[in-house]
Design an enzyme around this catalytic site. Structure first.
Site, PDB file in Angstrom:
ATOM      1  N   HIS A   1      38.450  37.210  80.886  1.00 36.43           N
ATOM      2  CA  HIS A   1      39.117  36.137  80.137  1.00 36.43           C
ATOM      3  C   HIS A   1      39.547  36.617  78.751  1.00 36.43           C
ATOM      4  O   HIS A   1      40.640  36.305  78.281  1.00 36.43           O
ATOM      5  CB  HIS A   1      38.163  34.955  79.935  1.00 36.43           C
ATOM      6  CG  HIS A   1      37.656  34.319  81.185  1.00 36.43           C
ATOM      7  ND1 HIS A   1      36.357  34.434  81.599  1.00 36.43           N
ATOM      8  CD2 HIS A   1      38.271  33.540  82.107  1.00 36.43           C
ATOM      9  CE1 HIS A   1      36.183  33.756  82.711  1.00 36.43           C
ATOM     10  NE2 HIS A   1      37.327  33.199  83.056  1.00 36.43           N
TER      11      HIS A   1
ATOM     12  N   GLN B   1      40.202  21.976  92.650  1.00 40.88           N
ATOM     13  CA  GLN B   1      40.407  23.275  93.305  1.00 40.88           C
ATOM     14  C   GLN B   1      39.156  23.756  94.023  1.00 40.88           C
ATOM     15  O   GLN B   1      39.151  24.846  94.582  1.00 40.88           O
ATOM     16  CB  GLN B   1      40.925  24.313  92.307  1.00 40.88           C
ATOM     17  CG  GLN B   1      39.934  24.774  91.268  1.00 40.88           C
ATOM     18  CD  GLN B   1      40.603  25.669  90.231  1.00 40.88           C
ATOM     19  OE1 GLN B   1      41.419  25.226  89.424  1.00 40.88           O
ATOM     20  NE2 GLN B   1      40.283  26.951  90.257  1.00 40.88           N
TER      21      GLN B   1
ATOM     22  N   GLN C   1      45.097  39.514  87.237  1.00 46.13           N
ATOM     23  CA  GLN C   1      45.453  40.120  88.520  1.00 46.13           C
ATOM     24  C   GLN C   1      44.311  39.976  89.532  1.00 46.13           C
ATOM     25  O   GLN C   1      44.524  40.050  90.732  1.00 46.13           O
ATOM     26  CB  GLN C   1      45.811  41.594  88.300  1.00 46.13           C
ATOM     27  CG  GLN C   1      46.115  42.395  89.553  1.00 46.13           C
ATOM     28  CD  GLN C   1      47.334  41.886  90.308  1.00 46.13           C
ATOM     29  OE1 GLN C   1      48.239  41.305  89.717  1.00 46.13           O
ATOM     30  NE2 GLN C   1      47.341  42.100  91.621  1.00 46.13           N
TER      31      GLN C   1
ATOM     32  N   SER D   1      33.716  38.319  87.106  1.00 53.95           N
ATOM     33  CA  SER D   1      33.947  36.968  87.582  1.00 53.95           C
ATOM     34  C   SER D   1      32.793  36.100  87.102  1.00 53.95           C
ATOM     35  O   SER D   1      31.647  36.563  87.071  1.00 53.95           O
ATOM     36  CB  SER D   1      34.000  36.955  89.113  1.00 53.95           C
ATOM     37  OG  SER D   1      33.876  35.634  89.598  1.00 53.95           O
TER      38      SER D   1
ATOM     39  N   ARG E   1      31.493  33.874  88.694  1.00 55.97           N
ATOM     40  CA  ARG E   1      30.604  33.687  89.847  1.00 55.97           C
ATOM     41  C   ARG E   1      29.640  34.843  90.058  1.00 55.97           C
ATOM     42  O   ARG E   1      28.675  34.707  90.831  1.00 55.97           O
ATOM     43  CB  ARG E   1      31.421  33.485  91.128  1.00 55.97           C
ATOM     44  CG  ARG E   1      31.975  32.081  91.231  1.00 55.97           C
ATOM     45  CD  ARG E   1      33.050  31.965  92.294  1.00 55.97           C
ATOM     46  NE  ARG E   1      34.087  31.064  91.822  1.00 55.97           N
ATOM     47  CZ  ARG E   1      34.375  29.889  92.357  1.00 55.97           C
ATOM     48  NH1 ARG E   1      33.746  29.479  93.418  1.00 55.97           N
ATOM     49  NH2 ARG E   1      35.307  29.118  91.838  1.00 55.97           N
TER      50      ARG E   1
HETATM   51  N1  LIG Z   1      37.938  40.366  85.932  1.00 55.55           N
HETATM   52  C1  LIG Z   1      39.031  39.764  85.480  1.00 55.55           C
HETATM   53  N2  LIG Z   1      40.020  40.472  84.903  1.00 55.55           N
HETATM   54  C2  LIG Z   1      41.149  39.865  84.454  1.00 55.55           C
HETATM   55  N3  LIG Z   1      41.358  38.530  84.522  1.00 55.55           N
HETATM   56  C3  LIG Z   1      40.401  37.784  85.081  1.00 55.55           C
HETATM   57  C4  LIG Z   1      39.192  38.343  85.593  1.00 55.55           C
HETATM   58  N4  LIG Z   1      38.431  37.330  86.094  1.00 55.55           N
HETATM   59  C5  LIG Z   1      39.129  36.191  85.909  1.00 55.55           C
HETATM   60  N5  LIG Z   1      40.311  36.442  85.307  1.00 55.55           N
HETATM   61  C6  LIG Z   1      41.361  35.479  84.994  1.00 55.55           C
HETATM   62  O1  LIG Z   1      40.889  34.516  84.093  1.00 55.55           O
HETATM   63  C7  LIG Z   1      41.578  33.275  84.335  1.00 55.55           C
HETATM   64  C8  LIG Z   1      40.583  32.164  84.451  1.00 55.55           C
HETATM   65  O2  LIG Z   1      39.790  32.399  85.597  1.00 55.55           O
HETATM   66  P1  LIG Z   1      38.436  31.652  85.892  1.00 55.55           P
HETATM   67  O3  LIG Z   1      38.028  30.850  84.726  1.00 55.55           O
HETATM   68  O4  LIG Z   1      38.498  31.063  87.236  1.00 55.55           O
HETATM   69  O5  LIG Z   1      37.406  32.910  85.889  1.00 55.55           O
HETATM   70  P2  LIG Z   1      36.693  33.611  87.072  1.00 55.55           P
HETATM   71  O6  LIG Z   1      35.812  34.655  86.533  1.00 55.55           O
HETATM   72  O7  LIG Z   1      37.731  33.977  88.100  1.00 55.55           O
HETATM   73  O8  LIG Z   1      35.773  32.482  87.637  1.00 55.55           O
HETATM   74  P3  LIG Z   1      35.451  32.243  89.167  1.00 55.55           P
HETATM   75  O9  LIG Z   1      34.765  33.442  89.636  1.00 55.55           O
HETATM   76  O10 LIG Z   1      34.610  31.024  89.193  1.00 55.55           O
HETATM   77  O11 LIG Z   1      36.779  31.992  89.813  1.00 55.55           O
HETATM   78  C9  LIG Z   1      42.396  33.501  85.602  1.00 55.55           C
HETATM   79  O12 LIG Z   1      43.733  33.778  85.251  1.00 55.55           O
HETATM   80  C10 LIG Z   1      41.738  34.694  86.227  1.00 55.55           C
HETATM   81  O13 LIG Z   1      42.618  35.435  87.047  1.00 55.55           O
END
Ligand SMILES: Nc1ncnc2c1ncn2[C@@H]1O[C@H](COP(=O)(O)OP(=O)(O)OP(=O)(O)O)[C@@H](O)[C@H]1O
Ligand SMILES: [Mg+2]
Length: 282
Positions: free
Chosen positions: A38, A62, A149, A186, A188
């Site tokens: 993020h 979602q 990505q 992530s 998660r």
């Molecule tokens: N490792 C990463 N590298 C670059 N961008 C990321 C990464 N993880 C998440 N994002 C981006 O951050 C934004 C917000 O994603 P989100 O808050 O769902 O985080 P997440 O880590 O993907 O959470 P979850 O695992 O619950 O989906 C999205 O555009 C997502 O693609």
């Protein structure tokens, strides 16, 4: 002089604060529990824009009925201090009633691109994503919006939505940020037990194996899928949901790899569902 980050919760507060932002505004939508992935989006927006807005909203629409929305990790205080140090100007933390007022019945749905991969595994997921992102675009009115990505199909779907609905917003997709051992960051990942966390490197290992076969001349997509599924099968705590070798633009499964291609997968590590992807043939 350092300006203080503004925190808005209601729509009126957001709109009032937005009016004070000058020039090109970059939006970084998140569900919170922030990590370096993020923050890489926020820093990129900081570089490319005059003002940066981040949103934190755990979007209920979602999540599928069997996906545990109530257990989604949260850390608002920690998130706000990370966003402040990344140079964000304004954070919007709307509540559910602001985004989904009573009787809400208007949805944004992208056809076609949302059918395969994540769309096939998570019915309704992208309808929730595109609806909330359209609402964030309307509320914040950014000139650019930043996505990761790691969620390759989501980025493609949002680019299509922006084009189809004439949002005057540049969609910027930023590289996947990984842990030192290759695991894509992530929120998660925090669900993983120590054993599952170790085993979770199997996703990037499987993608690396297929990428390397491609570099050595392998063009048969079934062979690349088999390399990925066999790597996953060798890890007892990993349960593959899908592996895919698809055209980067259409997301259609390929027989033969020719141009820009998306290698992607979804894997259960215990109860935690992880996704990852590489782009090859660029
Ligand atoms: N490792 C990463 N590298 C670059 N961008 C990321 C990464 N993880 C998440 N994002 C981006 O951050 C934004 C917000 O994603 P989100 O808050 O769902 O985080 P997440 O880590 O993907 O959470 P979850 O695992 O619950 O989906 C999205 O555009 C997502 O693609
Ligand atoms: Mg996510």
């Amino acid at each position: 002089m350092e300006r203080q980050m503004i925190i808005a919760s209601t729509l009126d507060e957001l709109r009032a604060a937005r009016l004070l932002l000058d020039g090109r505004v970059g939006l970084v939508p998140t569900m919170g529990y922030l990590h370096e992935g993020h923050l890489s989006l926020a820093r990129r927006a900081r570089e490319e824009c005059d003002s940066v807005v981040a949103t934190i909203f755990v979007n209920p629409t979602q999540f599928g009925p069997t996906e545990d929305l109530s257990k989604y990790p949260r850390n608002l205080k920690g998130d706000l201090s990370l966003l402040e140090s990344a140079g964000v100007d304004l954070v919007w933390t709307p509540d559910n009633e602001t985004i989904y007022p009573p009787g809400f019945s208007t949805w944004v749905e992208v056809e076609g691109l949302t059918k395969p991969l994540e769309g096939a595994s998570r019915p309704g997921h992208f309808r929730g994503v595109t609806t909330v992102v359209a609402k964030l675009f309307n509320a914040v009115q950014p000139q650019a919006a930043y996505f990761g990505q790691k969620d390759a199909q989501q980025a493609a779907v949002i680019r299509k939505m922006a084009r189809d609905l004439n949002f005057p917003i540049e969609i910027v997709v930023c590289p996947t940020v990984r842990e030192a051992d290759g695991l894509a960051m992530s929120s998660r990942n925090s669900y993983l037990s120590p054993e599952e966390r170790q085993a979770a490197t199997v996703l990037s290992r499987a993608l690396t194996a297929a990428k390397s076969a491609h570099e050595h001349g392998e063009r048969n997509a079934d062979t690349l899928r088999r390399i990925m599924s066999e790597t996953l099968a060798a890890e007892p705590s990993a349960q593959m949901q899908y592996v895919s070798v698809a055209d980067y633009d259409t997301l259609e499964e390929l027989q033969t790899v020719m141009g820009k291609t998306l290698l992607s997968m979804a894997v259960f590590m215990g109860k935690t569902r992880l996704i990852d992807n590489f782009v090859i043939g660029e």
